[in-house]
Design an enzyme around this catalytic site. Sequence first.
Site, PDB file in Angstrom:
ATOM      1  N   ASN A   1       0.813  -1.217   0.000  1.00 58.81           N
ATOM      2  CA  ASN A   1       0.000   0.000   0.000  1.00 58.81           C
ATOM      3  C   ASN A   1       0.845   1.264   0.000  1.00 58.81           C
ATOM      4  O   ASN A   1       0.406   2.311  -0.486  1.00 58.81           O
ATOM      5  CB  ASN A   1      -0.964  -0.012   1.188  1.00 58.81           C
ATOM      6  CG  ASN A   1      -2.057  -1.060   1.022  1.00 58.81           C
ATOM      7  OD1 ASN A   1      -2.325  -1.513  -0.091  1.00 58.81           O
ATOM      8  ND2 ASN A   1      -2.681  -1.458   2.119  1.00 58.81           N
TER       9      ASN A   1
ATOM     10  N   ARG B   1      -6.427  -0.759  -9.022  1.00 54.59           N
ATOM     11  CA  ARG B   1      -7.042   0.340  -8.286  1.00 54.59           C
ATOM     12  C   ARG B   1      -6.036   1.435  -7.958  1.00 54.59           C
ATOM     13  O   ARG B   1      -6.353   2.618  -7.946  1.00 54.59           O
ATOM     14  CB  ARG B   1      -7.700  -0.181  -7.009  1.00 54.59           C
ATOM     15  CG  ARG B   1      -8.392   0.933  -6.255  1.00 54.59           C
ATOM     16  CD  ARG B   1      -9.333   0.477  -5.190  1.00 54.59           C
ATOM     17  NE  ARG B   1      -9.955   1.645  -4.584  1.00 54.59           N
ATOM     18  CZ  ARG B   1     -10.981   2.301  -5.073  1.00 54.59           C
ATOM     19  NH1 ARG B   1     -11.515   1.896  -6.208  1.00 54.59           N
ATOM     20  NH2 ARG B   1     -11.468   3.375  -4.482  1.00 54.59           N
TER      21      ARG B   1
ATOM     22  N   ASP C   1      -9.826  -5.288  -5.770  1.00 46.26           N
ATOM     23  CA  ASP C   1     -10.584  -6.338  -5.103  1.00 46.26           C
ATOM     24  C   ASP C   1     -12.078  -6.087  -5.200  1.00 46.26           C
ATOM     25  O   ASP C   1     -12.543  -4.948  -5.142  1.00 46.26           O
ATOM     26  CB  ASP C   1     -10.206  -6.395  -3.614  1.00 46.26           C
ATOM     27  CG  ASP C   1      -8.846  -7.043  -3.393  1.00 46.26           C
ATOM     28  OD1 ASP C   1      -8.487  -7.897  -4.215  1.00 46.26           O
ATOM     29  OD2 ASP C   1      -8.171  -6.692  -2.420  1.00 46.26           O
TER      30      ASP C   1
ATOM     31  N   MET D   1     -15.949  -1.129   6.843  1.00 45.05           N
ATOM     32  CA  MET D   1     -15.681  -0.372   5.619  1.00 45.05           C
ATOM     33  C   MET D   1     -16.254  -0.994   4.355  1.00 45.05           C
ATOM     34  O   MET D   1     -16.768  -0.297   3.485  1.00 45.05           O
ATOM     35  CB  MET D   1     -14.170  -0.168   5.453  1.00 45.05           C
ATOM     36  CG  MET D   1     -13.593   0.821   6.435  1.00 45.05           C
ATOM     37  SD  MET D   1     -11.843   1.147   6.137  1.00 45.05           S
ATOM     38  CE  MET D   1     -11.900   1.915   4.537  1.00 45.05           C
TER      39      MET D   1
END
Length: 435
Positions: free
Chosen positions: A23, A97, A121, A342
Amino acid sequence: MGTFKIEGGHRLKGKIQPQGAKNEALQILCAVLLTPELVTINNIPDIVDVNKLISLLKKLGVKVEKLGKGSYSFKADEVNLKYLESQAFKEDGKGLRGSIMIVGPLLARFGKGYIPKPGGDKIGRRRLDTHFEGFINLGAKFRYNKEDLFYGVEADRLKGAYMLLDEASVTGTANIVMAAVLAEGTTTIYNAACEPYLQQLCKMLNRMGANISGVGSNLLVIEGVDALGGTDHRMLPDMIEIGSWIGLAAMTKSELTITNVSWDDLGVIPTVFRKIGITVERQGDDIHIPAHTDGYEVQNYIDGSILTIADAPWPGFTPDLLSIILTVLTQARGSAVVHQKMFESRLFFVDKLIDMGAKIILCDPHRATIIGHDFKSTLKATTMTSPDIRAGVSLLIAALSAKGTSTIHNIEQIDRGYENIDERLRAIGAKIERV
């Protein structure tokens, strides 16, 4: 479609070093577009998602040179902006993404940034509003082609502004910060994400000549500068992988040492694993997990009520580890609730754990109650398909603890986030084969 065959029930032993943080890499790599000067980045993980982004940068005209394992240099002095409007870009940008984070740097430096609706995802809605509302606050004009699912922002020169983000989005904050560093005047971002990876981005940008204060807090103040220079940067170890190895050690009753974890950047992760009964020992900058031969017991709250583990923005518990925690709880002594706030589709992989014999009640798309077996009944081997990166690794951990031989299909999902995972697991004694 690739497949893993896993013979479970074996104890593992040894040392394992976490890869560079996925990330963080997706943010840091996009930041090279902010300068025409040379940027060198070390500890880049060799995983599908990161390699896709490096390939996208090359197609944009960035000069990329591999210096060694995990080390690359980047020079964005001849960026090909025409590629952004090509059909090839529309196809290339869809599969990742993280590609959304090229928009901020391109907008800041060249006055325009485009992106097709990105992939990633399938874990529920992952909206982009925070990103584009931030760019609009900085003075950009926004356009969206519904037929092509193509986003665009343009501005002659961005101007600093005050903004209160509607959510503490990590990628949204990163994108807005990268746009604001070259904007005219002062930008204030409240409710900013403050994850260690975002802190890493801000520190790197400051070394390049940016002026960002408040790093590590949810209130960032950015004084715009005219240009940025080159720098060297080393990425943190991947905290999600570290959590995965903690869970793996506990589920397989194995003694493992996870080396060079950058302990001070792990936040509450060790604490949460301790709450479900796992012994997490600090040895310098390593984590040692002793063999849990007698299992591990979930702590209830002081009043005796059932433990709930929920995700939250940093410094809360990262949502990327909830799938791991849920899986590890299937063999705990006691019960717990996992609350995934989330993403509404992230818990849907539990049907595969139930097929393996786990006791899980899926209360709704966001909550599951897990009743642990306390190793009195082992999980049973089965055939399953990986739905996303984190669920895929959770199923892999379950398979390594299960009795018999399991098969996991669609392992490309796991390869998106974990570097050479089968080789690294075999090195500590796992019986895993890539078919």
